[in-house]
Design an enzyme around this catalytic site. Structure first.
Site, PDB file in Angstrom:
ATOM      1  N   GLN A  27       3.046   9.898   1.452  1.00 48.23           N
ATOM      2  CA  GLN A  27       4.336   9.212   1.270  1.00 48.23           C
ATOM      3  C   GLN A  27       5.021   9.610  -0.032  1.00 48.23           C
ATOM      4  O   GLN A  27       6.213   9.349  -0.204  1.00 48.23           O
ATOM      5  CB  GLN A  27       4.147   7.701   1.289  1.00 48.23           C
ATOM      6  CG  GLN A  27       3.758   7.163   2.652  1.00 48.23           C
ATOM      7  CD  GLN A  27       3.676   5.661   2.609  1.00 48.23           C
ATOM      8  OE1 GLN A  27       2.656   5.107   2.227  1.00 48.23           O
ATOM      9  NE2 GLN A  27       4.753   4.989   2.986  1.00 48.23           N
TER      10      GLN A  27
ATOM     11  N   HIS B  16      -3.047   0.921   8.727  1.00 48.87           N
ATOM     12  CA  HIS B  16      -1.707   1.463   8.505  1.00 48.87           C
ATOM     13  C   HIS B  16      -1.756   2.606   7.475  1.00 48.87           C
ATOM     14  O   HIS B  16      -1.215   3.693   7.716  1.00 48.87           O
ATOM     15  CB  HIS B  16      -0.773   0.336   8.023  1.00 48.87           C
ATOM     16  CG  HIS B  16       0.604   0.787   7.688  1.00 48.87           C
ATOM     17  ND1 HIS B  16       1.714   0.386   8.398  1.00 48.87           N
ATOM     18  CD2 HIS B  16       1.071   1.627   6.716  1.00 48.87           C
ATOM     19  CE1 HIS B  16       2.788   0.958   7.879  1.00 48.87           C
ATOM     20  NE2 HIS B  16       2.431   1.711   6.851  1.00 48.87           N
ATOM     21  N   GLU B  17      -2.412   2.349   6.342  1.00 49.65           N
ATOM     22  CA  GLU B  17      -2.439   3.361   5.271  1.00 49.65           C
ATOM     23  C   GLU B  17      -3.200   4.612   5.716  1.00 49.65           C
ATOM     24  O   GLU B  17      -2.778   5.735   5.440  1.00 49.65           O
ATOM     25  CB  GLU B  17      -3.041   2.782   3.988  1.00 49.65           C
ATOM     26  CG  GLU B  17      -2.232   1.672   3.348  1.00 49.65           C
ATOM     27  CD  GLU B  17      -0.759   1.996   3.167  1.00 49.65           C
ATOM     28  OE1 GLU B  17      -0.413   3.178   2.980  1.00 49.65           O
ATOM     29  OE2 GLU B  17       0.054   1.069   3.237  1.00 49.65           O
TER      30      GLU B  17
ATOM     31  N   CYS C 249       7.089  -0.300   6.481  1.00 52.60           N
ATOM     32  CA  CYS C 249       6.566   0.891   5.803  1.00 52.60           C
ATOM     33  C   CYS C 249       7.635   1.401   4.844  1.00 52.60           C
ATOM     34  O   CYS C 249       8.813   1.463   5.208  1.00 52.60           O
ATOM     35  CB  CYS C 249       6.226   1.960   6.846  1.00 52.60           C
ATOM     36  SG  CYS C 249       5.548   3.461   6.126  1.00 52.60           S
ATOM     37  N   LEU C 250       7.217   1.763   3.645  1.00 51.73           N
ATOM     38  CA  LEU C 250       8.168   2.289   2.657  1.00 51.73           C
ATOM     39  C   LEU C 250       8.835   3.562   3.156  1.00 51.73           C
ATOM     40  O   LEU C 250       9.930   3.897   2.721  1.00 51.73           O
ATOM     41  CB  LEU C 250       7.447   2.557   1.335  1.00 51.73           C
ATOM     42  CG  LEU C 250       6.870   1.307   0.645  1.00 51.73           C
ATOM     43  CD1 LEU C 250       5.978   1.716  -0.521  1.00 51.73           C
ATOM     44  CD2 LEU C 250       7.983   0.382   0.190  1.00 51.73           C
TER      45      LEU C 250
ATOM     46  N   HIS D 106      -1.424   7.147   7.808  1.00 48.68           N
ATOM     47  CA  HIS D 106      -0.571   8.099   7.086  1.00 48.68           C
ATOM     48  C   HIS D 106      -1.309   9.412   6.831  1.00 48.68           C
ATOM     49  O   HIS D 106      -0.702  10.479   6.770  1.00 48.68           O
ATOM     50  CB  HIS D 106      -0.125   7.512   5.744  1.00 48.68           C
ATOM     51  CG  HIS D 106       1.039   6.575   5.835  1.00 48.68           C
ATOM     52  ND1 HIS D 106       2.282   6.972   6.266  1.00 48.68           N
ATOM     53  CD2 HIS D 106       1.162   5.268   5.537  1.00 48.68           C
ATOM     54  CE1 HIS D 106       3.122   5.946   6.226  1.00 48.68           C
ATOM     55  NE2 HIS D 106       2.469   4.886   5.792  1.00 48.68           N
TER      56      HIS D 106
ATOM     57  N   GLY E 162       0.820  -1.203   0.000  1.00 51.44           N
ATOM     58  CA  GLY E 162       0.000   0.000   0.000  1.00 51.44           C
ATOM     59  C   GLY E 162       0.850   1.247   0.000  1.00 51.44           C
ATOM     60  O   GLY E 162       2.055   1.208   0.306  1.00 51.44           O
TER      61      GLY E 162
HETATM   62 NI    NI Z   1       3.430   3.039   5.519  1.00 57.27          NI
END
Ligand code: NI
Length: 187
Positions: free
Chosen positions: A52, A145-146, A103-104, A149, A47
């Site tokens: 991000q 999680h998404e 997480c990226l 953000h 995701g």
């Molecule tokens: Ni993340």
């Protein structure tokens, strides 16, 4: 289309509350989503949220391939790539469980994070049509999680014991120890 640069923990855009999208089908949003899809495909994550990629708007994309769903939940509740605009999450139970997240924007690390196990989520698709789904387990985790953000929250801020923030390369050493704690501790 373009592959976008990922903001990493410490960049102010990741700590902001993202703004609602007024025109889900508008050119700007369509372009943003196209670039997010290309970026996620290039990196290979589950995701991605717009902050991000340095865009503080309420847009997330995510998917759950069958193989990954099987690993995480022991069942294949696969989810096709979904674009969700202005998402809202509602827990359908007070129950939480612990699971490993990465997480990226926090590259190289993994953490054990409590999340609701059963949620409803809703929002708009790229065509402006409504999306309204229930999710359990890892599917529910990915959404939480998404959507965090969009509130300027990264998963380490949701952790209850920083002992379980580890390098991905060392995860194998702690997984079994953490598994006992996952069972024992109710968040
Ligand atoms: Ni993340």
């Amino acid at each position: 289309m373009a592959i976008l640069k990922i903001a990493r923990m410490g960049h102010p855009v990741l700590a902001k509350v993202a703004a609602p999208v007024d025109d889900p089908g508008g050119d700007e949003v369509v372009r943003l989503v196209e670039d997010m899809l290309e970026t996620l495909d290039d990196i290979g994550g589950l995701g991605l949220a717009a902050p991000q990629v340095h865009v503080p708007k309420r847009v997330v994309i995510f998917h759950l391939p069958a193989a990954r769903a099987m690993v995480e939940d022991g069942e294949a509740e696969a989810v096709q790539m979904t674009v969700l605009i202005n998402p809202v999450i509602e827990p359908l139970s007070e129950d939480k469980n612990f699971g490993w997240e990465g997480c990226l924007s926090v590259p190289g690390l993994r953490g054990l994070v409590p999340r609701y196990t059963h949620i409803r989520y809703s929002g708009l698709g790229l065509d402006g049509g409504p999306i309204d789904r229930e999710a359990h387990g890892f599917h529910a985790r990915v959404l939480q999680h998404e959507c965090d953000h969009l509130e300027g929250v990264l998963y380490p801020q949701r952790m209850t014991d920083m002992k379980w923030l580890v390098f991905e390369s060392e995860l194998k050493h702690v997984m079994s120890a953490a598994a006992g704690e996952r069972e024992a501790v109710k968040a």
